[in-house]
Design a protein around this motif. Sequence first.
Motif, PDB file in Angstrom:
ATOM      1  N   LYS A 147       0.856  -1.186   0.000  1.00 42.53           N
ATOM      2  CA  LYS A 147       0.000   0.000   0.000  1.00 42.53           C
ATOM      3  C   LYS A 147       0.893   1.236   0.000  1.00 42.53           C
ATOM      4  N   THR A 148       0.607   2.161  -0.891  1.00 44.60           N
ATOM      5  CA  THR A 148       1.405   3.381  -0.936  1.00 44.60           C
ATOM      6  C   THR A 148       0.504   4.611  -0.981  1.00 44.60           C
ATOM      7  N   ILE A 217      -2.233   1.778  -4.711  1.00 40.42           N
ATOM      8  CA  ILE A 217      -1.424   2.986  -4.838  1.00 40.42           C
ATOM      9  C   ILE A 217      -2.326   4.219  -4.885  1.00 40.42           C
ATOM     10  N   HIS A 218      -2.071   5.169  -4.002  1.00 38.73           N
ATOM     11  CA  HIS A 218      -2.792   6.444  -3.992  1.00 38.73           C
ATOM     12  C   HIS A 218      -1.771   7.549  -4.223  1.00 38.73           C
ATOM     13  N   PHE A 230       5.028   3.875   2.317  1.00 37.41           N
ATOM     14  CA  PHE A 230       4.910   2.560   1.705  1.00 37.41           C
ATOM     15  C   PHE A 230       4.690   1.524   2.810  1.00 37.41           C
ATOM     16  N   GLU A 231       3.643   0.733   2.694  1.00 43.08           N
ATOM     17  CA  GLU A 231       3.394  -0.376   3.623  1.00 43.08           C
ATOM     18  C   GLU A 231       3.566  -1.692   2.873  1.00 43.08           C
ATOM     19  N   ALA A 239       6.083  -4.082   7.210  1.00 44.41           N
ATOM     20  CA  ALA A 239       7.170  -3.111   7.265  1.00 44.41           C
ATOM     21  C   ALA A 239       6.662  -1.817   6.645  1.00 44.41           C
ATOM     22  N   VAL A 240       6.961  -0.701   7.291  1.00 40.81           N
ATOM     23  CA  VAL A 240       6.471   0.592   6.824  1.00 40.81           C
ATOM     24  C   VAL A 240       7.644   1.530   6.602  1.00 40.81           C
TER      25      VAL A 240
END
Length: 321
Positions: A147-148, A217-218, A230-231, A239-240
Motif C-alpha cells: 500500500k502506498t 497505490i494512492h 509505503f506499507e 514493514a512501513v
Amino acid sequence: MSGARVRLGLIGAGRWGRAYIKSIALMPDAVLARVSSRNPQTSALVGPSCKVTDNWQALLRSGDLDGVIVATPPGLHGRMTIEAIENNIPVLVEKPLTLNLAEARDVLKMAVSRQALVLTEHTYLFHPAYQILKERRQDFGRLKKIKTVSGNYGPFRKDAPPLWDWASHDIAVCLDFTGTRPLAIRAECQDSQPTFEGPGQNFRLDIEFPEGILADIHIGNLMKLKQRRFEFIFDSQAAVIDDLSASKLTLNDWNDGHLKFRSALEVGRTPPLTKAIESFIQAIRSGSRDLFSLKMGVDVVAVLDACDSCLSRPGREWLPF
C-alpha cells in the motif's frame, strides 16, 4: 580511469537539476564539468570550472565527459537519451523514462544495439530504508500487499501529467520488490481540478501481481498534506517506510487490517539521490553495461501507459497487462 574524478554533464537545471548540482558538489570522486540550461542564473549555481551552455547537443558532442545526467521535462528524455547513446556517453535519466511507451522501447533498443549504459533514476529504489528492507526480504515470509500513499498539494506542471509525475516512484518500488510483472491493472481518477500552472489530479491505482499479491497505490498533487509512505504487508507483520517520519523504517504486527508498532530499524542518512549518482559513477568506473535499470524504466512506462488506457474506459474495470 581509476583515481580520476568522473566528469559529469547535466542537461537541465530546473528544480530537480539544481538538486543534482548540489549533490555532485559534495562528492569527492566526481565533478560537474558541463551544464546545459537556458536559465541565465545557472552559472551562479556552479563553480567557475563548470562550462555552461544553452545547447544540450553541443554538451553531448564535447568529447570530455564520462557520463551525462538528463534532468529535463520528461517529454525530452527520449530524444536526449538516444543522442547521448549515439555519442557513446553513459546516461542517468530522470523518471519517467519517457511519456510514450514506443519511445521508451526505442531507447532500450538503441541501448542494446550500442551496448550502452543507461540508468533510470527511480529515487526510492535508492532510499536507504528501502534497500535495508529489500536486503531482509526473506525474513518476513509471504508478501500479500503493498500500500502506498504519495502526494502533496502541487506541484502543478504543464510538462508532466500528475499520474506520470507521481506514480513512477511507487510503481517502480512495487515492480522491484515483487520482482515480477503485473497480471492486471485498474485505475481511477478520484479528484481533478485545473489550475493556472497545470492540472491537479489524485488517482487510485490497483495492480495485481502473481501469487495473489496486490498493490494499492494512492498518488496525486491535490492532497492536503505531503505524504510518502509505503506499507509492505506480509502474513502476520508489516514493514512501513515513511519518508516524512523520524523513524523511516518500522516493523509492525499486522492483524485484520490493523498495524501495531513493534520496532524501528536504524537507517542511514545518505540521501537517495546521492546514492543514485554514486551508483551511476560506480557503473561508469566498472564499464558496466547492465540494463536492468533501463528495463525497469521501460516497465514503469508500460504500467503508466496501461493506467492511461484504464482511465480512458468507462467504469473501473481490470485491464489485463
